[in-house]
Design a protein around this motif. Sequence first.
Motif, PDB file in Angstrom:
ATOM      1  N   ASP A  38       1.161-146.045 -51.556  1.00 46.30           N
ATOM      2  CA  ASP A  38       2.045-145.688 -52.463  1.00 46.30           C
ATOM      3  C   ASP A  38       2.774-144.490 -52.280  1.00 46.30           C
ATOM      4  OD1 ASP A  38       3.517-145.033 -54.685  1.00 46.30           O
ATOM      5  OD2 ASP A  38       1.982-145.275 -56.295  1.00 46.30           O
ATOM      6  N   ASP A  39       3.980-144.445 -51.754  1.00 44.27           N
ATOM      7  CA  ASP A  39       4.639-143.235 -51.338  1.00 44.27           C
ATOM      8  C   ASP A  39       4.721-142.123 -52.408  1.00 44.27           C
ATOM      9  OD1 ASP A  39       4.877-144.299 -48.748  1.00 44.27           O
ATOM     10  OD2 ASP A  39       7.188-144.552 -48.921  1.00 44.27           O
ATOM     11  N   LEU A  40       4.605-142.713 -53.654  1.00 41.85           N
ATOM     12  CA  LEU A  40       4.615-141.619 -54.723  1.00 41.85           C
ATOM     13  C   LEU A  40       3.174-141.048 -54.882  1.00 41.85           C
ATOM     14  CD1 LEU A  40       7.141-143.074 -57.392  1.00 41.85           C
ATOM     15  CD2 LEU A  40       7.386-140.910 -55.932  1.00 41.85           C
ATOM     16  N   ALA A  41       2.280-141.606 -54.596  1.00 44.53           N
ATOM     17  CA  ALA A  41       0.973-141.005 -54.586  1.00 44.53           C
ATOM     18  C   ALA A  41       0.437-140.394 -53.370  1.00 44.53           C
ATOM     19  CB  ALA A  41      -0.116-141.965 -55.220  1.00 44.53           C
ATOM     20  N   ASN A  42       1.029-140.664 -52.143  1.00 43.61           N
ATOM     21  CA  ASN A  42       0.606-140.274 -50.964  1.00 43.61           C
ATOM     22  C   ASN A  42       0.908-138.853 -50.645  1.00 43.61           C
ATOM     23  OD1 ASN A  42       0.289-139.873 -48.234  1.00 43.61           O
ATOM     24  ND2 ASN A  42       0.762-141.982 -47.358  1.00 43.61           N
ATOM     25  N   PRO A  43       0.087-137.841 -50.631  1.00 39.57           N
ATOM     26  CA  PRO A  43       0.590-136.445 -50.226  1.00 39.57           C
ATOM     27  C   PRO A  43       1.084-136.199 -49.035  1.00 39.57           C
ATOM     28  CG  PRO A  43      -1.836-136.489 -51.032  1.00 39.57           C
ATOM     29  CD  PRO A  43      -1.391-137.896 -50.578  1.00 39.57           C
ATOM     30  N   MET A  45       3.454-137.668 -47.947  1.00 32.76           N
ATOM     31  CA  MET A  45       4.892-137.715 -48.070  1.00 32.76           C
ATOM     32  C   MET A  45       5.582-136.432 -48.284  1.00 32.76           C
ATOM     33  SD  MET A  45       5.562-140.820 -47.433  1.00 32.76           S
ATOM     34  CE  MET A  45       7.345-141.052 -47.735  1.00 32.76           C
ATOM     35  N   PHE A  46       4.837-135.465 -48.529  1.00 36.15           N
ATOM     36  CA  PHE A  46       5.433-134.033 -48.855  1.00 36.15           C
ATOM     37  C   PHE A  46       5.701-133.655 -47.593  1.00 36.15           C
ATOM     38  CE2 PHE A  46       2.981-133.698 -53.028  1.00 36.15           C
ATOM     39  CZ  PHE A  46       4.235-133.629 -53.709  1.00 36.15           C
ATOM     40  N   LEU A  49       8.906-135.216 -46.466  1.00 35.43           N
ATOM     41  CA  LEU A  49      10.188-134.595 -47.193  1.00 35.43           C
ATOM     42  C   LEU A  49      10.579-133.355 -46.408  1.00 35.43           C
ATOM     43  CD1 LEU A  49       9.440-135.249 -50.779  1.00 35.43           C
ATOM     44  CD2 LEU A  49      11.116-136.368 -49.234  1.00 35.43           C
ATOM     45  N   GLU A  50       9.509-132.324 -46.104  1.00 39.31           N
ATOM     46  CA  GLU A  50       9.397-131.124 -45.541  1.00 39.31           C
ATOM     47  C   GLU A  50      10.259-131.092 -44.215  1.00 39.31           C
ATOM     48  OE1 GLU A  50       9.807-128.239 -46.603  1.00 39.31           O
ATOM     49  OE2 GLU A  50       8.992-126.673 -45.089  1.00 39.31           O
ATOM     50  N   ARG A  53      13.806-131.847 -44.221  1.00 41.05           N
ATOM     51  CA  ARG A  53      14.539-130.716 -44.423  1.00 41.05           C
ATOM     52  C   ARG A  53      14.560-129.784 -43.119  1.00 41.05           C
ATOM     53  NH1 ARG A  53      14.180-125.641 -45.601  1.00 41.05           N
ATOM     54  NH2 ARG A  53      11.877-125.312 -45.142  1.00 41.05           N
ATOM     55  N   TYR A 195      -2.924-137.178 -43.839  1.00 37.92           N
ATOM     56  CA  TYR A 195      -3.226-136.416 -44.726  1.00 37.92           C
ATOM     57  C   TYR A 195      -4.782-136.563 -45.159  1.00 37.92           C
ATOM     58  CZ  TYR A 195      -3.421-133.660 -49.162  1.00 37.92           C
ATOM     59  OH  TYR A 195      -3.745-132.572 -50.115  1.00 37.92           O
ATOM     60  N   GLN A 200      -7.319-131.341 -47.442  1.00 34.48           N
ATOM     61  CA  GLN A 200      -6.477-130.807 -48.326  1.00 34.48           C
ATOM     62  C   GLN A 200      -5.174-130.355 -48.033  1.00 34.48           C
ATOM     63  OE1 GLN A 200      -7.584-128.992 -52.132  1.00 34.48           O
ATOM     64  NE2 GLN A 200      -9.760-129.010 -51.645  1.00 34.48           N
TER      65      GLN A 200
END
Lengths: 251, 106
Positions: A38-43, A45-46, A49-50, A53, A195, A200
């Motif tokens: 789940d891309d919205l639960a997979n850290p 993905m931060f 996104l970074e 950017r 991840y 962490q």
Amino acid sequence: MRGGAAALLLIAATMASGDERLSGTAFMSPETRAMQADDLANPGMFAVLEGARLWEETAGVSGRSCAGCHGDAAETMKGVAARYPAFDEASNAAVDLTARVNLCRTRHQDADPLPPEDPRLLALTTFIGHQSRGQKIEPDPDPRLQPWRELGARLFRTRMGQLNFSCANCHDDNAGRHLAGNPIPQGHATGYPIYRLEWQSMGSLQRRFRNCLVGVRAEPFAYGSREFIALELFLADRAAGMTIETPAVRP
Amino acid sequence: MATAMVNIPETAAPGEIVEIKILISHPMETGFRPGMDGKLLPRDIIRSLRCEYDGETVFTAELHPAIAANPFFVFHLRADRSGEITLVWADEKGNEFRQSGQITVG
């Protein structure tokens, strides 16, 4: 139990296709697999996104960004991670994606290379790796990579450290079993950078190598060393044709 | 740095149970770990999270140092009216962050 059944199904499905190789994900708990899926639960993905950017951000005195040369990563970086490590003409050596990012920084952006495991470096490699998610690993067939291929294959089978274990002792001979409480995967690096919940944070395949080496009480090779690049290339060959999952989640 | 990834459904049937998800990018430094210089790294955690649905607080959580980095929350709401769903979280220094989405019920 349900997780066990799902894992068995996954194993059965893979065996039916005639390929007995499994991604490390197949050995994870249902909770960890759900987090990865789940891309919205997979850290991880931060980091993607970074990385997106940073891709657009200029670096160094050149004032160039990655996008300035490479354009839209969704097009230009698709499949790139699938064929790394690759041969670099200028340095006459095999380079992995991490080294490639830093070569771009020093050669084209006139910027300082980022230190190993720097969050920005991991963000960029995760972002680039993510552009190949769902694609098959296709190692670079360049014959000049042969010395690295041979070194990697040899290192994988070389016993090291006070515990005197080779990679193959766990990941070939005992894959699917447990080391203490942890499942031993088959050593198919399909989801790096990962991840890792224990860290962490994100980490590269080389960080994972260092973890394993410290685990067998061996002196780990240095980040970016010839040995690590060779092992990465060997693992790419080993996982050829398997699907890229970047960013994977591990416990 | 992206601060959070949030899932708020855009539409729902009246009375439908909807799932709200939020993954917050945060180190959740416990305050118990020594840094490279041997001194304790100061505690830096998210202290609280709340969800407002059309102005009404419908969910709150208190966070503590034992919660891992990048905390993830999933909870459910009964969608009985259209309105804004806002997630508000606060860090150690009391800085508030928010992200919201509009849900249309009907």
